[in-house]
Design an enzyme around this catalytic site. Structure first.
Site, mmCIF file in Angstrom:
data_model
loop_
_atom_site.group_PDB
_atom_site.id
_atom_site.type_symbol
_atom_site.label_atom_id
_atom_site.label_comp_id
_atom_site.label_asym_id
_atom_site.label_seq_id
_atom_site.Cartn_x
_atom_site.Cartn_y
_atom_site.Cartn_z
ATOM 1 N N ASP A 18 0.853 -1.187 0.000
ATOM 2 C CA ASP A 18 0.000 0.000 0.000
ATOM 3 C C ASP A 18 0.885 1.231 0.000
ATOM 4 O O ASP A 18 1.770 1.366 0.845
ATOM 5 C CB ASP A 18 -0.901 0.028 1.243
ATOM 6 C CG ASP A 18 -1.995 -1.033 1.188
ATOM 7 O OD1 ASP A 18 -2.243 -1.552 0.085
ATOM 8 O OD2 ASP A 18 -2.578 -1.338 2.235
ATOM 9 N N ASP A 130 -11.003 13.333 4.343
ATOM 10 C CA ASP A 130 -11.399 12.063 4.967
ATOM 11 C C ASP A 130 -11.499 10.939 3.958
ATOM 12 O O ASP A 130 -11.806 9.803 4.302
ATOM 13 C CB ASP A 130 -12.786 12.204 5.628
ATOM 14 C CG ASP A 130 -12.747 13.182 6.789
ATOM 15 O OD1 ASP A 130 -11.643 13.497 7.243
ATOM 16 O OD2 ASP A 130 -13.833 13.627 7.218
ATOM 17 N N ASN A 131 -11.313 11.259 2.687
ATOM 18 C CA ASN A 131 -11.516 10.261 1.635
ATOM 19 C C ASN A 131 -10.218 9.595 1.207
ATOM 20 O O ASN A 131 -9.152 10.183 1.294
ATOM 21 C CB ASN A 131 -12.145 10.913 0.397
ATOM 22 C CG ASN A 131 -13.550 11.403 0.683
ATOM 23 O OD1 ASN A 131 -14.339 10.721 1.322
ATOM 24 N ND2 ASN A 131 -13.865 12.599 0.209
ATOM 25 N N ASP A 300 -10.636 -6.710 7.234
ATOM 26 C CA ASP A 300 -9.402 -7.492 7.435
ATOM 27 C C ASP A 300 -9.079 -7.593 8.924
ATOM 28 O O ASP A 300 -8.655 -8.643 9.413
ATOM 29 C CB ASP A 300 -8.204 -6.834 6.732
ATOM 30 C CG ASP A 300 -8.371 -6.755 5.223
ATOM 31 O OD1 ASP A 300 -9.204 -7.503 4.673
ATOM 32 O OD2 ASP A 300 -7.671 -5.941 4.593
#
Length: 345
Positions: A18, A130-131, A300
């Site tokens: 990531d 926040d996205n 997860d």
């Protein structure tokens, strides 16, 4: 120290790095990204992965659904190290090196199949406010080969050491034969094989693969949207989450010594767990919406918490309690990251 010993929890899946960065609107617009979305990378996103690293301050987190869950389980357990084993495919490159290092830092025993044809898979997390817009490029993760890795004696020995197995449904698109080999081993030796529905597209487009594995599944995880897609594909003729759990629980099963357990989450609503005829419900931990930073790793984390207790042979209600705790911690943070130690007992 926990009652779990090294390599007792086994996971296999798509290891992705990531790449998280706070970006600007121009960057989103350039690659026609919605502020809050999850997509698979297309040709037009090729340069995105290089540009995000050059232009913004990035943080690297080892990701991929199964690997996240194995890490969370290890974090919940703390000691000993390497309770969790993980298999997946990476490239021989910089990102692959980072994944190896991050797995080590998380104290899991990662054994990657390394090949040079495809680069290490990655997921760009483009954060604005926040996205977060997620763009996944599976690349090497898609190249896992049973005969090149799983079948090797030293690797198969690690599979045999495990008591609990977990694979996210995402891996059904990569190597069905690897999943079936592990699932059959679990079934024949009365060990626990766990699977996640992972995403509606798995039930919709990989239903045959999913249903080949289902008879070996001892614990099935999913959320409300995945459960609805699953019910629709299997003509359950119900949208009621408890009914879906019951019907999934009753599907044919090879190892009759264990009854299947079906665990379905619904975000902030209660979690349902079906064991034989009865379905139990468990409320999630309350959280103020303003404390929620990122719900993406919640699923997860839920599974990781559950597995951490399951591998220690704790009662199922304790497994759900740990699952809710882990998810509650993770949604307060960006990415699937966690504080140094859990505060759970």
């Amino acid at each position: 120290m926990s009652s779990a010993s090294p390599n007792t929890l086994f996971g296999m899946g798509n290891p992705l790095l990531d790449i998280c960065a706070v970006v600007d609107k121009d960057f989103l617009d350039k690659y026609t990204l919605k502020p809050n979305d999850q997509i698979l990378a297309e040709d037009k996103h090729k340069e995105l992965f290089e540009e995000i690293v050059k232009k913004f301050k990035v943080e690297y987190h080892a990701g991929g659904a199964t690997q996240n869950s194995i890490k969370i389980a290890q974090w919940m357990i703390q000691e000993p190290d390497k309770v969790g084993t993980f298999f997946g495919c990476i490239g021989k490159d910089k990102f692959g090196g980072i994944l190896k290092q991050k797995a080590e830092e998380a104290h899991i025993d990662a054994h990657y199949y390394e090949q040079s044809e495809e680069p290490t898979g990655s997921c760009a997390a483009c954060i604005t406010g926040d996205n977060r817009s997620l763009v996944a490029n599976l690349a090497a993760a898609n190249c896992y080969k049973k005969d090149k890795h799983l079948d090797l004696e030293e690797n198969w020995e690690l599979v045999e050491k495990a008591k609990v197995y977990y694979i996210a449904g995402f891996f059904l698109t990569v190597s069905l034969e690897s999943i079936l080999k592990v699932a059959k081993h679990a079934s024949e030796n009365n060990k626990l094989f766990c699977l996640n529905l992972s995403a509606p597209f798995i039930c919709q487009f990989f239903k045959d693969n999913l249903m080949q594995v289902m008879p070996y599944v001892d614990v099935l995880f999913g959320n409300e949207t995945e459960a609805a897609a699953f019910a629709k594909e299997l003509d359950f003729e119900t949208k009621d989450i408890k009914e879906i759990a019951k019907k999934a629980q009753a599907l044919p099963k090879v190892n009759t010594k264990r009854k299947r357990i079906v665990v379905l989450t619904q975000g902030k609503e209660e979690t349902s767990m079906a064991l034989s005829e009865k379905v139990e419900t468990f409320p999630v931990l309350k959280i103020d919406p303003k404390d929620i930073v990122d719900t993406n790793g919640a699923g997860d984390a839920f599974v990781g918490g559950f597995l951490s207790e399951l591998v220690q042979e704790k009662p199922l209600d304790q497994c759900v309690k740990a699952a809710h705790y882990a998810a509650n911690v993770i949604i307060r943070r960006a990415g699937c990251t966690f504080p140094e130690k859990p505060d759970f007992n």
